[in-house]
Design an enzyme around this catalytic site. Structure first.
Site, PDB file in Angstrom:
ATOM      1  N   LEU A 136       0.885  -1.165   0.000  1.00 55.17           N
ATOM      2  CA  LEU A 136       0.000   0.000   0.000  1.00 55.17           C
ATOM      3  C   LEU A 136       0.919   1.210   0.000  1.00 55.17           C
ATOM      4  CD1 LEU A 136      -2.681  -0.886   2.726  1.00 55.17           C
ATOM      5  CD2 LEU A 136      -3.068  -0.728   0.270  1.00 55.17           C
ATOM      6  N   ASP A 137       0.555   2.256  -0.745  1.00 55.62           N
ATOM      7  CA  ASP A 137       1.464   3.392  -0.765  1.00 55.62           C
ATOM      8  C   ASP A 137       1.417   4.122   0.580  1.00 55.62           C
ATOM      9  OD1 ASP A 137      -0.652   5.222  -0.806  1.00 55.62           O
ATOM     10  OD2 ASP A 137      -0.586   5.466  -2.968  1.00 55.62           O
ATOM     11  N   LYS A 138       2.315   5.063   0.746  1.00 51.80           N
ATOM     12  CA  LYS A 138       2.524   5.722   2.036  1.00 51.80           C
ATOM     13  C   LYS A 138       1.264   6.376   2.568  1.00 51.80           C
ATOM     14  CE  LYS A 138       5.607   9.109   4.217  1.00 51.80           C
ATOM     15  NZ  LYS A 138       6.754  10.026   3.984  1.00 51.80           N
ATOM     16  N   SER A 140      -1.872   5.511   1.943  1.00 51.08           N
ATOM     17  CA  SER A 140      -3.006   4.599   2.094  1.00 51.08           C
ATOM     18  C   SER A 140      -2.966   3.899   3.446  1.00 51.08           C
ATOM     19  CB  SER A 140      -3.000   3.560   0.971  1.00 51.08           C
ATOM     20  OG  SER A 140      -3.080   4.185  -0.289  1.00 51.08           O
TER      21      SER A 140
END
Length: 300
Positions: A136-138, A140
């Site tokens: 998951l990106d930072k 999210s």
């Protein structure tokens, strides 16, 4: 040279073969296994001999070992070795794998590189050497699975396995009904894929997915593929900006029992789901069915 915590010789931060070739560090693998998905052992050794392989910015030597958090590059390109290097044959008989789930808060980075601030490994502080299954990106939040079992990413993430990943997303303007239909049918996006240690730009429609409108600004989206920043790119293609993205579920495993920032071992029921996924992946490989996709790790 000095010695690491497992009494393996270490030089410039890189673990080497134990004296006399004995002793295996279960938290590490030989560097030639980092390329096993696309090269033979002999070819991998040749990469090292030719000076094409770096570990944490330093030229690797034959027999060097890498551990979770080490950065491995081939010809200057990052190799996601944690996913491909650790199969059950790389461990001693009787080695037990670790499987946990984590409620990722905003700001945590899904990387095993412990030099990066707020990396997921340091935030969890698990005693075993684990790595995230997908990303998951930072910005999210939500569910991330972590494991020491290198078979699991392949079993979970490849779209041919057809495992659901469910998200909620909040956007910056009112959602139009026709856009819900478009998202469900598939939206053409451009992403970068990693295959055989190389990057490749792909422009293609997304696979059909389930989309449900929850409110004027909120959607629930269930995917079975995981292209890089897929949900954000899908919505951007339709003129929306994502304000919040939250993962609720992966192949039936949910955030149940977790508060934000918490991590715990999988339950017996959740382990049943994991074992079913591993068995299905092993069965397809044994029958020669190729379920590979251009991208095997999501970063929503």
């Amino acid at each position: 040279d000095d010695y690491g915590e497992n009494n393996l010789p270490k030089q410039d931060g890189v673990y080497l073969e134990a004296p006399g070739g004995g002793g295996e560090d279960l938290g590490s693998v030989r560097v030639n296994k980092c390329f096993k998905e696309f090269a033979s052992r002999r070819e991998s050794d040749e990469f090292v001999r030719q000076g094409r392989v770096n570990i944490n910015g330093r030229t690797a030597e034959l027999g060097a070992r890498v551990r979770f958090g080490d950065r491995v590059t081939l010809d200057g390109k990052l190799v996601r070795w944690e996913v491909m290097a650790l199969t059950d044959s790389d461990f001693e008989a009787g080695e037990q794998f670790t499987y946990v789930k984590y409620y990722k808060p905003e700001g945590v980075v899904c990387t095993t590189d412990t030099r990066i601030r707020n990396n997921i490994i340091d935030r969890i502080g698990h005693p075993d050497r684990i790595f995230p299954v997908g990303r998951l990106d930072k910005d999210s939040t939500g569910l991330i699975l972590l494991t020491s079992d290198g078979r699991l990413p392949n079993a979970v993430l490849r779209s041919g396995r057809k495992h659901d990943k469910k998200y909620t997303v909040i956007v910056d303007r009112p959602i139009q009904p026709e856009d819900v239909t478009s998202l469900a049918a598939g939206v053409t996006i451009t992403t970068t894929a990693q295959r055989d240690g190389r990057s490749k730009t792909i422009t293609a429609p997304t696979m059909p997915c389930r989309v449900r409108q929850l409110s004027k600004y909120e959607l629930e989206i269930t995917l079975q593929e995981g292209r890089n920043r897929q949900i954000r790119r899908m919505l951007d293609a339709l003129g929306y900006s994502v304000l919040e993205l939250h993962r609720l579920e992966v192949m039936g495993i949910t955030l149940s029992g977790l508060r934000e920032g918490q991590c715990r071992d999988l339950t017996r029921h959740e382990m049943t789901l994991v074992n079913q996924a591993l068995a299905a992946a092993a069965s397809s490989e044994a029958t020669g069915v190729d379920l590979a996709t251009e991208e095997e790790e999501e970063e929503e």
